[in-house]
Design a protein around this motif. Sequence first.
Motif, PDB file in Angstrom:
ATOM      1  N   ILE A   1       0.836  -1.201   0.000  1.00 38.24           N
ATOM      2  CA  ILE A   1       0.000   0.000   0.000  1.00 38.24           C
ATOM      3  C   ILE A   1       0.867   1.246   0.000  1.00 38.24           C
ATOM      4  N   ILE A   2       1.900   1.257   0.858  1.00 42.09           N
ATOM      5  CA  ILE A   2       2.864   2.361   0.862  1.00 42.09           C
ATOM      6  C   ILE A   2       4.222   1.812   1.286  1.00 42.09           C
TER       7      ILE A   2
ATOM      8  N   SER B   1       2.207  -2.343  11.024  1.00 41.68           N
ATOM      9  CA  SER B   1       1.087  -1.548  11.550  1.00 41.68           C
ATOM     10  C   SER B   1       1.119  -0.093  11.110  1.00 41.68           C
ATOM     11  N   ARG B   2       1.872   0.242  10.082  1.00 40.30           N
ATOM     12  CA  ARG B   2       2.059   1.640   9.683  1.00 40.30           C
ATOM     13  C   ARG B   2       0.740   2.375   9.440  1.00 40.30           C
TER      14      ARG B   2
ATOM     15  N   SER C   1      -8.141  -1.063  12.501  1.00 37.77           N
ATOM     16  CA  SER C   1      -8.148  -0.115  13.617  1.00 37.77           C
ATOM     17  C   SER C   1      -7.589   1.240  13.197  1.00 37.77           C
ATOM     18  N   ASN C   2      -6.455   1.232  12.498  1.00 39.92           N
ATOM     19  CA  ASN C   2      -5.855   2.491  12.036  1.00 39.92           C
ATOM     20  C   ASN C   2      -6.779   3.227  11.077  1.00 39.92           C
ATOM     21  N   SER C   3      -7.471   2.483  10.244  1.00 40.93           N
ATOM     22  CA  SER C   3      -8.387   3.099   9.276  1.00 40.93           C
ATOM     23  C   SER C   3      -9.519   3.821   9.982  1.00 40.93           C
ATOM     24  N   LEU C   4     -10.150   3.140  10.934  1.00 46.68           N
ATOM     25  CA  LEU C   4     -11.270   3.733  11.662  1.00 46.68           C
ATOM     26  C   LEU C   4     -10.849   4.985  12.415  1.00 46.68           C
TER      27      LEU C   4
END
Length: 201
Positions: free
Chosen positions: A31-32, A89-90, A116-119
């Motif tokens: 993704i990145i 977990s970036r 979790s990071n997205s939310l």
Amino acid sequence: MSAEASTTQAVTRVRSRTVCLPDANIDTDRIIPARFLTTTTRAGLGTVAFNDWRYREDGTPDPEFALNRPEAQGAQILVAGRNFGCGSSREHAPWALLDFGLRAVISAEIADIFRSNSLKNGLLPIVLDAAVVDELLANPGIELDIDVAASTVTLPDGRSFAFPIDGFARTCLLEGVDQLGYLLKQSSAIQSFEEQRCHAR
């Protein structure tokens, strides 16, 4: 952290065409890539989202990559293969997708930390039954209507599918705040409680 830094774009409804990446196990490095993690700001990360997939070795866009195709321009919903967002977990991963213009990711399985990071950052991760996701992957560009309050995804033929989402996370999405922002919005109530507690002593 300031109150301004604790706000995100409110997500109440997403109506958009889809763009599809059917590959399974798309990890956060895809993704990145890690070399872009030196920045602490979100602006501009969309240009390097899926960087090593989107661009050829000479730096020109690969016209065969799904997100580079003309019909994908403006699409805000990514439909992906199983186990999307696995790996490290970036937090830069949802930052990059949001800056690219995506507002929701749909898959049959989304990695817990990425979810979790997205939310926390205003990107809506949606897990649907594998058969529904397979249907969406087979029909890229389909128009979907995502209702965050109702926690449903509706297809053009009227079929509606519920998706699981934590109640607190849904509230934060609808109000356009992160966890700290939610607490800051309760500052008056917190202050009133503390004052009452002091008087009761």
